[in-house]
Design an enzyme around this catalytic site. Structure first.
Site, PDB file in Angstrom:
ATOM      1  N   GLU A  31     -10.116   3.990   6.006  1.00 44.38           N
ATOM      2  CA  GLU A  31      -9.349   4.428   7.171  1.00 44.38           C
ATOM      3  C   GLU A  31     -10.207   5.148   8.214  1.00 44.38           C
ATOM      4  O   GLU A  31     -10.089   4.887   9.403  1.00 44.38           O
ATOM      5  CB  GLU A  31      -8.159   5.292   6.741  1.00 44.38           C
ATOM      6  CG  GLU A  31      -7.111   4.539   5.910  1.00 44.38           C
ATOM      7  CD  GLU A  31      -6.561   3.287   6.582  1.00 44.38           C
ATOM      8  OE1 GLU A  31      -6.764   3.107   7.808  1.00 44.38           O
ATOM      9  OE2 GLU A  31      -5.936   2.471   5.876  1.00 44.38           O
ATOM     10  N   GLU A  86      -5.836  -3.092  12.489  1.00 46.13           N
ATOM     11  CA  GLU A  86      -5.468  -3.911  11.321  1.00 46.13           C
ATOM     12  C   GLU A  86      -6.412  -5.092  11.180  1.00 46.13           C
ATOM     13  O   GLU A  86      -6.813  -5.454  10.073  1.00 46.13           O
ATOM     14  CB  GLU A  86      -4.017  -4.395  11.417  1.00 46.13           C
ATOM     15  CG  GLU A  86      -2.970  -3.293  11.615  1.00 46.13           C
ATOM     16  CD  GLU A  86      -3.091  -2.124  10.666  1.00 46.13           C
ATOM     17  OE1 GLU A  86      -3.565  -2.308   9.524  1.00 46.13           O
ATOM     18  OE2 GLU A  86      -2.724  -0.996  11.073  1.00 46.13           O
ATOM     19  N   GLU A 115       0.851  -1.183   0.000  1.00 47.71           N
ATOM     20  CA  GLU A 115       0.000   0.000   0.000  1.00 47.71           C
ATOM     21  C   GLU A 115       0.895   1.244   0.000  1.00 47.71           C
ATOM     22  O   GLU A 115       1.877   1.266   0.733  1.00 47.71           O
ATOM     23  CB  GLU A 115      -0.902   0.039   1.243  1.00 47.71           C
ATOM     24  CG  GLU A 115      -1.923   1.168   1.142  1.00 47.71           C
ATOM     25  CD  GLU A 115      -2.906   1.227   2.321  1.00 47.71           C
ATOM     26  OE1 GLU A 115      -2.742   0.478   3.298  1.00 47.71           O
ATOM     27  OE2 GLU A 115      -3.820   2.041   2.230  1.00 47.71           O
ATOM     28  N   HIS A 168      -9.674  -4.044   9.658  1.00 41.53           N
ATOM     29  CA  HIS A 168      -9.587  -3.802   8.216  1.00 41.53           C
ATOM     30  C   HIS A 168     -10.022  -5.021   7.405  1.00 41.53           C
ATOM     31  O   HIS A 168     -10.359  -4.885   6.232  1.00 41.53           O
ATOM     32  CB  HIS A 168      -8.145  -3.468   7.822  1.00 41.53           C
ATOM     33  CG  HIS A 168      -7.832  -1.992   7.781  1.00 41.53           C
ATOM     34  ND1 HIS A 168      -8.670  -1.064   7.206  1.00 41.53           N
ATOM     35  CD2 HIS A 168      -6.742  -1.302   8.205  1.00 41.53           C
ATOM     36  CE1 HIS A 168      -8.111   0.140   7.289  1.00 41.53           C
ATOM     37  NE2 HIS A 168      -6.946   0.034   7.906  1.00 41.53           N
ATOM     38  N   GLY A 210       2.868   2.346  10.883  1.00 44.93           N
ATOM     39  CA  GLY A 210       2.614   1.560  12.088  1.00 44.93           C
ATOM     40  C   GLY A 210       2.443   0.082  11.767  1.00 44.93           C
ATOM     41  O   GLY A 210       3.104  -0.779  12.346  1.00 44.93           O
ATOM     42  N   ALA A 211       1.546  -0.208  10.833  1.00 42.46           N
ATOM     43  CA  ALA A 211       1.279  -1.601  10.494  1.00 42.46           C
ATOM     44  C   ALA A 211       0.440  -1.643   9.227  1.00 42.46           C
ATOM     45  O   ALA A 211      -0.056  -0.620   8.771  1.00 42.46           O
ATOM     46  CB  ALA A 211       0.532  -2.298  11.627  1.00 42.46           C
ATOM     47  N   MET A 212       0.293  -2.851   8.676  1.00 44.77           N
ATOM     48  CA  MET A 212      -0.391  -2.995   7.390  1.00 44.77           C
ATOM     49  C   MET A 212      -1.301  -4.213   7.385  1.00 44.77           C
ATOM     50  O   MET A 212      -0.902  -5.307   7.777  1.00 44.77           O
ATOM     51  CB  MET A 212       0.669  -3.086   6.278  1.00 44.77           C
ATOM     52  CG  MET A 212       0.073  -3.223   4.899  1.00 44.77           C
ATOM     53  SD  MET A 212      -0.952  -1.784   4.458  1.00 44.77           S
ATOM     54  CE  MET A 212      -2.133  -2.569   3.383  1.00 44.77           C
TER      55      MET A 212
END
Ligand code: PHE
Ligand code: ZN
Length: 853
Positions: free
Chosen positions: A313, A291, A121, A294, A254-256
């Site tokens: 988001e 996450e 991303e 999501h 931060g994270a995905m």
């Protein structure tokens, strides 16, 4: 290959892709500097939108390409390839070579501590293979990884593995930005979850062998809590046999949320009582939840194009905020979120980087992963929920999941779901997505013959590219108090839709005291002539905890501001008000700690600028210090007692209640240190058995110019723990005296473990410098120049992190002409840097006002 001139992309130009990709097979032969990637995909022309066969591709060495098995020679540019293709379904195949070991941008396939990992991303997949790298192209991925590594992971379910290979299949069609691959010498911390319909899911948190293995337990519990919460609150169940999390040290964000294979910055997943603070635990819990959430809001329903980023988001942040509130206190969480929003999002809205929650153009999409898209985006969801009510909100969400599952959706789709399920017209509400800037909500009151009237006026200042704004729908939660401290009218949500609007309340015996914008019901700036006596009254009596805190905060700002501008002594109404709250044992300790906290120096600079004063960061710093001393003196009889009450016996637990106690205890300690020369803090440092207590004590000591021995001991104790060392690097800079901040940062960059390629370490030092208001704005300009020089160097290595950190300069127009001139010179210098990235170029250009965006 040289980069083409940066191009602006517009929302209005959106067109679907001319082809469908029904499935993709990827084969990776991993090798540090020569990884080979073979892609095979089934392609079908999109009859409704015929177009050229263009595949994105960047920094790829094309080895060969075939259509239906016959070699072809596509047209390759630095942005991708175009090829003549049949007007019927066909199979596309291509092999490319890439070099993960030299990929320092941390986008695409790269290496971190010997481990292969990916970040796709928003547009990183094009650095892995030629592909339509856009979120509206969704496909079913099968992946084969070959490499001499014990752990080889990708999305979806495992299909098979052997010596040096593994195969994965993800049955859920997804856009390329959710692709992930990991290969390395890793250890799994395993877990298990049974979903509400009885399906078993294997859970793993993968880390490198060694000390990290003992830092996975909390993350695993957080993951299970999140999975349960999403079932209970939103009715959403997990949809694969396995869910993997991998911790990576080098990560830009931060994270995905990659499907079934979340990749985390190790600072956002690894935790232990000895090495992590309460704030770390809370943040890790929230990010793991984010996450995980999501999977439905982002993955099952994704975004049609990157202008719709807030669709996933904003909603996912809103959901993680709800989750965190449920773990502890909703009031405390709301206050924390409002503090962040006002300090950072309002600041963004107020300057050259202001943009709508759904922007209409961009040069580099990575520059739009902003607090406006995320946090203001979440506020819009909260307002919708407040306007339609809880039951209607969850009904609309059910419809959203049913109607759009498997699709790449838009904000129009999202709003239509609410319109269809509630019958409301959301045309005006949509302006919240389109208009940038923070609305100012002015209010006046009137009382006559038992009728009380509140008149509101809304205005939003111009922002880049948007000179005028139309009125927005503002949910204003209001309650009325009587002057004996009781509530005469419980909270009501007034729906403001016009530029000016009056609301009346009948049958009142006496003029009430209004409590406006309860629970921070809209992301606006409330403008009200209010006496400090009235603020003190609401601070003592408001039945809405948010407004109770906010009244105290408004009082603190007034006191603080007048200390800066008039050299005034702190108002007794404020000091007595905080004393009463501190003493009130019926109140949540976390809430009391928030009441004791002061607005930041940057907040005060903004307040002063809003009141047409040119802020002097040095004067603000000294006034803040003086105010803390005055608070300490006023509270000196209470501080030791409350601090003692907050002591916890027994083993550390990160739960919200214990964390709240430590937070209040340490707020007391910070004030006490101004009186006792640091004696209590030094004792706490010695006795501490967890990071929260240890680092709070160290910070108290450094703040008063002591603690050199403790700092050295801390450095020696934790030298091998990179996450703790990030804290030490940051704290060392942020607690330096203003005139020493730049020199301190400079000295730290010479430490052997300063590594500019690691974003966490770079941010620890330079994020702390940028966040040290008085140090960053040192009148000599030394910090501006130092940051500028380092950013110019970092840009060649890591454009994304560089671009993000240029926002340190975004408030430059607030300051005096000397400072402005020095910052302009730095920005101009950056702009002129040879081969400056598109990322940084766009940011600097916007800040200099070159390009309206
Ligand atoms: N999508 C990620 C999140 O919000 C953030 C992210 C964006 C991470 C871009 C990496 C790159 O959770
Ligand atoms: Zn997210």
């Amino acid at each position: 290959m040289k980069d083409a001139a940066p191009q602006t992309i517009y929302l209005k130009d959106y067109r679907p892709f001319g082809y469908h990709i029904d499935d993709v097979h990827l084969t990776f032969r991993l090798s540090p500097e020569a990884t080979r990637v073979v892609a095979r995909m089934s392609v079908r022309p999109n009859a409704a939108y015929p177009g050229a066969f263009f595949l994105h591709g960047q920094d790829l060495k094309l080895i060969w390409a075939k259509i239906d098995g016959a070699e072809v020679t596509p047209d390759v540019t630095d942005a991708g390839l175009t090829c003549d293709v049949p007007d019927a379904p066909f199979v596309w195949e291509a092999e490319v070579e890439i070099s993960p070991a030299t990929n320092t941008a941390l986008e695409g396939l790269y290496m971190s501590n010997g481990m292969y990992c990916t970040q796709c991303e928003a547009e990183g997949f094009r650095k892995i293979t030629f592909y339509p790298d856009r979120p509206d192209v969704m496909s079913v991925f099968t992946v084969r990884i070959e490499g001499d590594l014990p752990v080889l992971l990708s999305n979806g379910n495992p299909m098979g593995q052997g010596d040096g290979w593994a195969e994965w299949h993800d049955p859920w069609p997804k856009p390329a930005y959710l692709f992930a691959l990991v290969g390395g010498d890793l250890v799994a911390h395993p877990g298990q979850f049974t979903t509400m319909s009885g399906k078993d899911v294997d859970l793993n948190i993968y880390v490198r062998p060694g000390p990290d293995e003992d830092k996975c337990a909390f993350g695993m519990e957080a993951l299970k809590r999140s999975m349960t919460w999403d079932e209970e609150v939103y009715g959403r169940e997990y949809d694969l046999d396995i869910f993997n999390i991998v911790a990576v040290d080098d990560f830009n964000m931060g994270a995905m949320e990659n499907k079934g294979l979340n990749i985390f910055n190790s600072s956002c997943v690894l935790a232990s009582p000895e090495t992590s603070t309460d704030a770390n635990f809370e943040r890790i819990d929230a990010i793991i939840a984010h996450e995980y959430f999501h999977n439905w809001t982002g993955n099952r329903i994704t975004c049609r194009d990157w202008f719709q980023l807030c669709l996933k988001e904003g909603l996912t942040v809103f959901r993680d905020q709800q989750y965190t509130g449920d773990q502890g206190s909703h009031a405390v969480k709301r206050i924390e979120d409002a503090i962040v929003l006002r300090s950072h999002q309002f600041r963004e809205d107020n300057g050259p980087l202001a943009h709508p929650v759904r922007p209409e153009s961009f040069i580099e999409i990575n520059n739009f992963y902003t607090i406006t898209v995320y946090e203001k985006g979440a506020e819009l969801i909260g307002m919708l929920k407040r306007l339609v009510g809880d039951a209607a909100y969850y009904k609309a969400l059910d419809l959203y999941f049913t109607r759009h599952d498997g699709q790449a959706a838009t904000i129009e789709d999202w709003l239509k779901v609410f319109e269809d399920s509630t019958g409301r017209d959301l045309t005006q509400f949509k302006r919240w997505y389109e208009q940038a800037g923070t609305p100012r909500l002015a209010v006046t009151e009137d009382f006559k013959d038992g009728t009380y009237a509140l008149t509101f006026t809304q205005t939003t200042p111009p922002t880049p590219g948007q000179d005028t704004k139309a009125p927005q729908v503002i949910p204003v939660a209001v309650g009325l108090m009587s002057d004996d401290g009781t509530e005469v009218l419980p909270t009501q949500v007034l729906e403001m839709t016009k530029a000016e609007q009056t609301f009346t309340f009948d049958g009142l015996a006496a003029k009430p005291v209004p409590s406006i914008l309860r629970d921070f019901s809209a992301p606006v700036i409330l403008q009200r002539d209010q006496t400090n006596a009235e603020r003190a009254f609401l601070m003592a009596h408001d039945t809405d905890p948010f407004n109770r805190w906010d009244a105290g905060n408004a009082l603190a700002r007034d006191v603080y501001r007048r200390m800066v501008t008039e050299d005034a002594a702190p108002d007794a109404a404020y000091l007595d008000g905080i004393a009463a709250i501190l003493r009130d044992d019926s109140l949540d300790p976390a809430f009391r700690a928030l009441v004791l906290s002061l607005p930041s120096e940057d907040d005060m600079a903004q307040d002063l600028a809003d009141a047409d004063h040119i802020p002097d960061p040095t004067a603000i710093h000294h006034a803040g210090e003086a105010l803390r001393v005055a608070m300490a003196q006023h509270l000196q009889d209470i501080l030791p007692r409350v601090r003692a009450d907050m002591a916890i016996n027994g083993p550390y637990s990160p739960d919200a209640k214990s964390a709240g106690k430590r937070s209040l205890g340490n707020a007391c300690l910070a004030l006490l240190s101004r009186l006792d020369g640091g004696a209590a803090a030094a004792a706490q440092y010695k006795a501490a058995d967890n990071m929260t207590m240890q680092i709070a004590a160290l910070a108290c000591l450094l703040k008063i110019g002591k603690g050199a021995d403790e700092s050295a001991a801390f450095r020696a104790q934790w030298r091998e723990d990179r996450l703790v060392m990030d804290k030490w690097f940051g704290l060392t800079v942020s607690s330096a005296a203003p005139q020493d901040a730049a020199a301190t940062a400079d000295r730290l960059t010479a430490e052997p473990d300063f590594d500019m390629k690691n974003p966490n370490r770079f941010r620890a030092v330079f994020g702390a410098l940028a966040g040290h208001a008085a140090g960053f704005h040192d009148p000599s300009g030394v910090s501006y120049r130092m940051l500028g020089d380092w950013l110019a160097r970092l840009d060649a290595i890591n454009p994304q992190t560089t671009a993000r950190m240029t926002t340190a300069f975004a408030t430059w127009k607030r300051y005096d002409s000397n400072r402005q001139a020095m910052i302009r010179t730095v920005l101009k210098g950056l702009e002129a840097t040879p081969n400056l990235s598109r990322d940084t170029g766009e940011m600097v250009g916007r800040m200099l006002g070159d390009t309206p965006s």
